[in-house]
Enzyme design. Structure first.
Site, PDB file in Angstrom:
ATOM      1  N   ASP A  74      10.362  -5.191   8.668  1.00 35.57           N
ATOM      2  CA  ASP A  74       9.382  -4.891   9.715  1.00 35.57           C
ATOM      3  C   ASP A  74       9.229  -6.197  10.505  1.00 35.57           C
ATOM      4  O   ASP A  74      10.154  -7.013  10.528  1.00 35.57           O
ATOM      5  CB  ASP A  74       8.070  -4.391   9.087  1.00 35.57           C
TER       6      ASP A  74
ATOM      7  N   VAL B  71       0.850  -1.190   0.000  1.00 35.69           N
ATOM      8  CA  VAL B  71       0.000   0.000   0.000  1.00 35.69           C
ATOM      9  C   VAL B  71       0.889   1.244   0.000  1.00 35.69           C
ATOM     10  O   VAL B  71       1.791   1.358   0.825  1.00 35.69           O
ATOM     11  CB  VAL B  71      -0.936   0.023   1.237  1.00 35.69           C
TER      12      VAL B  71
ATOM     13  N   ALA C 206       4.495   4.124   2.841  1.00 26.86           N
ATOM     14  CA  ALA C 206       4.037   2.879   2.225  1.00 26.86           C
ATOM     15  C   ALA C 206       4.255   1.736   3.213  1.00 26.86           C
ATOM     16  O   ALA C 206       4.970   1.889   4.211  1.00 26.86           O
ATOM     17  CB  ALA C 206       4.795   2.609   0.929  1.00 26.86           C
ATOM     18  N   LYS C 207       3.647   0.613   2.957  1.00 22.58           N
ATOM     19  CA  LYS C 207       3.876  -0.572   3.788  1.00 22.58           C
ATOM     20  C   LYS C 207       3.442  -1.791   2.998  1.00 22.58           C
ATOM     21  O   LYS C 207       2.580  -1.701   2.115  1.00 22.58           O
ATOM     22  CB  LYS C 207       3.043  -0.497   5.072  1.00 22.58           C
ATOM     23  N   GLY C 208       4.029  -2.938   3.332  1.00 26.53           N
ATOM     24  CA  GLY C 208       3.646  -4.172   2.671  1.00 26.53           C
ATOM     25  C   GLY C 208       3.540  -5.295   3.676  1.00 26.53           C
ATOM     26  O   GLY C 208       3.960  -5.165   4.831  1.00 26.53           O
TER      27      GLY C 208
END
Ligand code: GLU
Length: 436
Positions: free
Chosen positions: A166, A80, A125-127
């Site tokens: 992460d 995202v 952003a992050k996944g």
């Protein structure tokens, strides 16, 4: 805010899918409440606030891999990009059995806020992949990582969106991601991910950076509130990369780490745990459970431990209305992303507990990720001392700025950090304007 500006937002709210609604009690709903709290302080920029309430781009990918036993398994993955007004997307990738689109959306939004709060030139952003990586062999984990990277390859890149470690991801996974992306584009592209091993374009100091940032803002807050670090009792939830490093730095500064909780157990030693021995134990056993130099404790008792400093450094949604009242600490430093619910925030505020929010307290990781990315672009690498000195300076300056805004508006440090960050993002948004 003019009526012209507010009409579209009000008009479209009821048509939003449930995962975009503020009454969704998941992390995205919490994030929306945090934005609502800050909107009255945004002045004319409130016209653009709706920008922050929806991700710019969200990609859901199917990640099929062949398991070692010959069967095919499918996992759901996400990337995202919440906002790119101030620069490329930036944020980690999480492998966890509870990952959902809503969670990744919230984590990507908190990255936008965090990156703007410390003023690094990134959006957010992050996944993530919904998988329990502990159930996979190394080979399966590598195939999962490579297929996921290939699937999100259409939206990531050194100038587009830069993933990083992460929860449950690390330097090895970043090496596989860098290699997969590089194979697909036909050239070694070290700048596509950060948190890489040092021999592959990683940065010195990156592994410890988040914990070092947590410690740095903790020391600053202690100075401002007259709390002595020497002799202070510290309780830490999560003893991985973030909690482990923060615990070690506090112990080295003369504090006593008295309680630690993770998914393997809760341990207590009123005289102070031997932190280096505990780190060795965690490395060998995968968690704090069974550590010889401590008593084991009922998990529910952790939040009520007598201490001055509490560091939630695991997952989101840990400090809630049910346990916030028990907290005895004077200072809560959020190493995790989203560990405190808004109701718990209010309870802590009323009790006079100072909360250093995630969006500033754990920004040390992405700050050194930024240094890594800059070093990769210039192919010129800095010494660890230089990296740590720059990190500490950025964290101290950002924290001082947020502290001042909190005093000025008489708001919590979380709201103050959101004010600073949202103003930066929305000012960029306004100057860039709408296309077409
Ligand atoms: N996953 C970390 C965070 O939540 C670091 C992200 C990064 O370095 O891009 O801040």
């Amino acid at each position: 805010m003019s009526s012209h500006a507010s009409t579209p937002a009000a008009g479209s709210a009821h048509t939003l899918p449930s995962y975009l609604q503020a009454d969704n009690l998941g992390p995205w709903g919490i994030y929306l409440q945090q934005v609502d709290r800050v909107t009255p302080y945004l002045g004319h920029l409130a016209r653009w606030v709706e920008t922050l309430k929806r991700p710019k781009r969200a990609l859901i990918v199917d990640v099929p891999i062949e398991l070692d036993n010959g069967t095919i398994a499918h996992f759901e993955g996400y990337r995202v990009q919440h906002n790119t007004s101030r620069g490329p997307g930036k944020g980690g990738v999480r492998f966890h059995q509870d990952v959902t689109l809503s969670e990744v959306m919230a984590l990507s939004a908190w990255m936008s806020i965090k990156n703007a709060a410390v003023n690094v030139p990134y959006g957010g952003a992050k996944g993530g992949i919904r998988v329990d990586p502990k159930t996979l062999s190394m080979g399966e984990l590598e195939r999962l990582t490579r297929r996921y990277t290939s699937e999100i390859g259409i939206i990531i890149g050194p100038t587009k969106d830069i993933p990083a470690p992460d929860v449950n991801t690390n330097g090895q996974i970043m090496a596989w991601m860098m290699d997969t992306y590089s194979m697909n584009v036909g050239a070694t592209a070290t700048g596509v991910v950060t948190g890489k091993p040092v021999d592959l374009g990683g940065s010195l100091g990156r592994v410890e950076a988040t914990g070092r940032g947590v410690f740095t803002v903790g020391v600053e807050a202690a100075k401002l509130t007259g709390l002595a670090i020497e002799g202070a009792r510290v309780a830490v939830q999560g003893f991985g990369n973030v909690g482990g490093t923060a615990g070690k730095l506090f112990a080295e500064a003369g504090a006593k780490v008295v309680a630690v909780q993770d998914h393997t157990g809760t341990i207590y030693n009123g005289k102070g745990l031997d932190v280096p021995a505990l780190l060795t134990h965690v490395k060998a056993n995968g968690g704090v459970g069974g550590f010889a130099g401590a008593d084991s404790m009922n998990p529910g008792e952790f939040w009520g431990v007598d201490c001055e400093i509490l560091i939630p450094a695991a997952l989101e949604g840990q400090i809630t209305k049910d346990n916030a009242g028990k907290i005895k600490a004077k200072l809560v430093i959020e190493g995790a992303n989203g560990p405190t619910t808004p109701e718990a925030d209010d309870i802590l505020h009323d009790k006079g507990v100072l909360v250093l929010p995630d969006v500033i307290a754990n920004a040390g990781g992405v700050t050194v990720s930024y240094f890594e990315w800059v070093q990769d672009f210039s192919s010129f690498f800095w010494s660890e001392d230089e990296i740590n000195a720059r990190l500490v300076r950025i964290m101290q300056e950002a924290f001082a700025g947020v502290w001042q805004v909190a005093q000025e508006h008489k708001v919590s440090l979380r709201t103050a950090t959101f004010i600073v960050a949202c103003q930066r993002i929305l000012h960029a948004r306004e100057m860039r304007g709408l296309y077409p």
